[in-house]
Design a protein around this motif. Sequence first.
Motif: not given
Length: 157
Positions: A98-110
């Motif tokens: 749900c993080g700003d970056s994590g929601r955009l990344d396929r592995a949810n890396v924030d």
Amino acid sequence: MTALTRSSLKTQPITCEKLDIAKEYLDQHCPLDQGSHLHATHYVVYYNHLMAFFADGSHCGLKFPKQFVALCGHRDDPTAILLKKDDQLHIELSFNRCGDSGRLDRANVDDIQVETPLSTVSTGAEHKKFWMSFLSGVQDTTHHKQYTAKDGNDYSL
């Protein structure tokens, strides 16, 4: 379209680009046995090994398994993974779907943070650790980070 939506659309390519650079850094310093961190869709800890999974269902571990040292959260869905480079400095991958970056990344890396060579600075009784975030720049922490080592013991930085 609202100003917030327009603003977030502008930052998405920048965030994705920074995450790609961070994952290329991971490939250089903590490479996978096969494939690239760029293509990982999920990370889990299986017994004492970090495993990366890919969209096609394949998976692999680190080329050098000893580089995985600790985690936060559950082994099946960690909130953070701690790796140790050859120079004994750490890299932390944090996950947040749900993080700003994590929601955009396929592995949810924030975020991916790297412990800096001059990481501990003493100011009296207080020790500060300096970490470089690939997304937000240098950050300092005045508290210790707590993890669970791969053997189940506490791991503190």
